[in-house]
Design a protein around this motif. Structure first.
Motif, PDB file in Angstrom:
ATOM      1  N   LYS A 134      42.704  -6.256  68.993  1.00 24.99           N
ATOM      2  CA  LYS A 134      41.892  -6.536  67.806  1.00 24.99           C
ATOM      3  C   LYS A 134      42.743  -6.519  66.548  1.00 24.99           C
ATOM      4  O   LYS A 134      42.530  -7.311  65.620  1.00 24.99           O
ATOM      5  N   ILE A 135      43.730  -5.594  66.487  1.00 22.76           N
ATOM      6  CA  ILE A 135      44.607  -5.589  65.316  1.00 22.76           C
ATOM      7  C   ILE A 135      45.394  -6.887  65.263  1.00 22.76           C
ATOM      8  O   ILE A 135      45.520  -7.519  64.200  1.00 22.76           O
ATOM      9  N   LYS A 136      45.934  -7.307  66.426  1.00 21.07           N
ATOM     10  CA  LYS A 136      46.710  -8.546  66.438  1.00 21.07           C
ATOM     11  C   LYS A 136      45.857  -9.723  65.985  1.00 21.07           C
ATOM     12  O   LYS A 136      46.309 -10.606  65.247  1.00 21.07           O
ATOM     13  N   LYS A 137      44.582  -9.693  66.413  1.00 24.13           N
ATOM     14  CA  LYS A 137      43.667 -10.770  66.006  1.00 24.13           C
ATOM     15  C   LYS A 137      43.442 -10.745  64.509  1.00 24.13           C
ATOM     16  O   LYS A 137      43.462 -11.774  63.840  1.00 24.13           O
ATOM     17  N   GLU A 138      43.265  -9.534  63.961  1.00 21.52           N
ATOM     18  CA  GLU A 138      43.061  -9.399  62.515  1.00 21.52           C
ATOM     19  C   GLU A 138      44.257  -9.916  61.738  1.00 21.52           C
ATOM     20  O   GLU A 138      44.116 -10.581  60.706  1.00 21.52           O
ATOM     21  N   LEU A 139      45.464  -9.580  62.250  1.00 19.36           N
ATOM     22  CA  LEU A 139      46.658  -9.999  61.522  1.00 19.36           C
ATOM     23  C   LEU A 139      46.867 -11.502  61.615  1.00 19.36           C
ATOM     24  O   LEU A 139      47.383 -12.127  60.699  1.00 19.36           O
ATOM     25  N   ALA A 140      46.434 -12.090  62.757  1.00 20.23           N
ATOM     26  CA  ALA A 140      46.660 -13.522  62.937  1.00 20.23           C
ATOM     27  C   ALA A 140      45.628 -14.364  62.200  1.00 20.23           C
ATOM     28  O   ALA A 140      45.971 -15.349  61.544  1.00 20.23           O
ATOM     29  N   PHE A 141      44.342 -13.964  62.338  1.00 20.96           N
ATOM     30  CA  PHE A 141      43.281 -14.769  61.742  1.00 20.96           C
ATOM     31  C   PHE A 141      42.583 -14.060  60.585  1.00 20.96           C
ATOM     32  O   PHE A 141      41.548 -14.489  60.144  1.00 20.96           O
ATOM     33  N   GLY A 142      43.160 -12.912  60.141  1.00 18.18           N
ATOM     34  CA  GLY A 142      42.438 -12.071  59.188  1.00 18.18           C
ATOM     35  C   GLY A 142      42.132 -12.778  57.888  1.00 18.18           C
ATOM     36  O   GLY A 142      42.810 -13.699  57.466  1.00 18.18           O
ATOM     37  N   SER A 143      41.096 -12.267  57.222  1.00 18.24           N
ATOM     38  CA  SER A 143      40.655 -12.886  55.971  1.00 18.24           C
ATOM     39  C   SER A 143      41.722 -12.681  54.897  1.00 18.24           C
ATOM     40  O   SER A 143      42.298 -11.620  54.780  1.00 18.24           O
TER      41      SER A 143
END
Lengths: 279, 79
Positions: A270-279
């Motif tokens: 989830k962190i990786k997802k946040e960093l990749a697609f984060g707002s």
């Protein structure tokens, strides 16, 4: 009335004779009323091989010491066995323990190849095989089964695991959070920081100085996901380098070994997802 | 002069740091500190120079003790 010699014969600690404590007397006294006393059951002797090393004699290399216990007299968990070994056979055996109910995280060790809490791990009742108890893998050992977790705690401190707000606090008012936002923290806040997951990760073994490890990363996600925290961008930026987060290669040993049933691998994803697609 | 190995240099570097730490301490207690440092190193003189595991463990221990004793609040050491 059972004599003292009969009690001694019934005792199951098979190392050099140590006087029986009053504890054994108490257990026999109550069972006199019951038709079957502990003595009438055949003793189930289980062998335990425990990693031993003494820092006062650093030239002596670590070795495995074998102990034998009667499972009929021992509680069901490995911690019960370790406590009996320390009380009745070898008082020099050293290990951490506190709550005996799986909430403090002190007794984390490697039992039969898996990192768990000794107080939650049932003894394998197969008496034909010895049980192997090692300290947490790839950690410096302070003594016997006690690992040195100072680096683990330093890494936990480095992610600033506390609420950070930019607004000044409003007096007489808590930081409100919706039920849906509070649900996002389920599965993250229950971590007891036992270090079982981090010390099971091969990536953490090879890069423990720079990679934060699954436990610390799960806690950093716990603060990123907390709606009350206002330093989300700074927390994400702290992880946005080559080593702190991205040494994770989804080996997933962490989720497999977590004694509380949590999923650090998922939190890291989830962190990786946040960093990749984060707002 | 025989070439020193890496681990021998580490030990000497730790000893040098300890002695430098002693010089930072107040004058009256410097003798106590110096005696403590020398005793700590003398205790393990018998460790073989090939026993890397023990030497590295003692080096780690020594560095940690140096970090503790070098704090400015530590004024004296009693045996």
């Amino acid at each position: 009335m059972l004599s003292r010699s009969a009690l001694r014969a019934a005792s199951s600690a098979s190392r050099t004779a140590i006087p029986i404590s009053a504890r054994t007397l108490a257990s026999v006294a109550t069972s006199q009323v019951a038709p079957s006393t502990p003595e009438s059951k055949k003793p189930r002797i289980k062998k335990f091989q425990v990693y031993r090393w003494n820092p006062d004699q650093p030239e002596k290399k670590p070795y495995m010491q074998e102990y034998e216990l009667d499972l009929n007299q021992t509680g069901p968990m490995v911690l019960d066995a370790l406590i009996r070994m320390k009380n009745e056979i070898d008082p020099t055996l050293t290990f951490r323990r506190s709550c005996r109910e799986g909430i403090c995280g002190s007794c984390a060790m490697n039992i039969e190849g898996t990192n768990t809490l000794a107080c939650l791990c049932r003894i394998d009742v197969d008496t034909s095989k010895p049980s192997k108890i090692y300290p947490l893998p790839h950690t410096y050992v302070v003594k016997d089964l006690v690992p040195d977790l100072t680096q683990f705690y330093k890494q936990y401190k480095s992610i600033k695991p506390y609420l950070q707000r930019k607004d000044p606090p409003t007096p007489m008012k808590e930081n409100l959070q919706s039920v849906a936002d509070r649900k996002k923290l389920d599965g993250l806040y229950e971590c007891i920081l036992c270090a079982c997951c981090s010390t099971s990760c091969p990536s953490y073994w090879w890069n423990s100085s720079e990679y934060l490890g699954p436990a610390v990363l799960m806690q950093s996600y716990r603060w990123i996901a907390d709606s009350r925290d206002q330093f989300k961008e700074e927390r994400k930026a702290a992880l946005d380098n080559e080593m702190s987060l991205y040494r994770c290669h989804t080996i997933m040993n962490c989720s497999r070994t977590c004694p509380k049933g949590l999923n650090p691998g998922l939190a890291i994803a989830k962190i990786k997802k946040e960093l990749a697609f984060g707002s | 002069m025989v070439r020193l190995t890496g681990i021998q240099r580490d030990v000497l570097s730790l000893y040098r740091s300890c002695l430098r730490m002693v010089r930072e301490k107040p004058m009256e207690s410097q003798a106590n500190f110096r005696e403590y440092v020398r005793d700590e190193f003398r205790e393990h003189l018998s460790v073989s120079k090939k026993d890397f595991a023990t030497i590295e463990h003692l080096l780690r221990l020594g560095r940690r003790k140096l970090d503790t004793y070098s704090q400015p609040g530590v004024k004296n050491i009693y045996r």
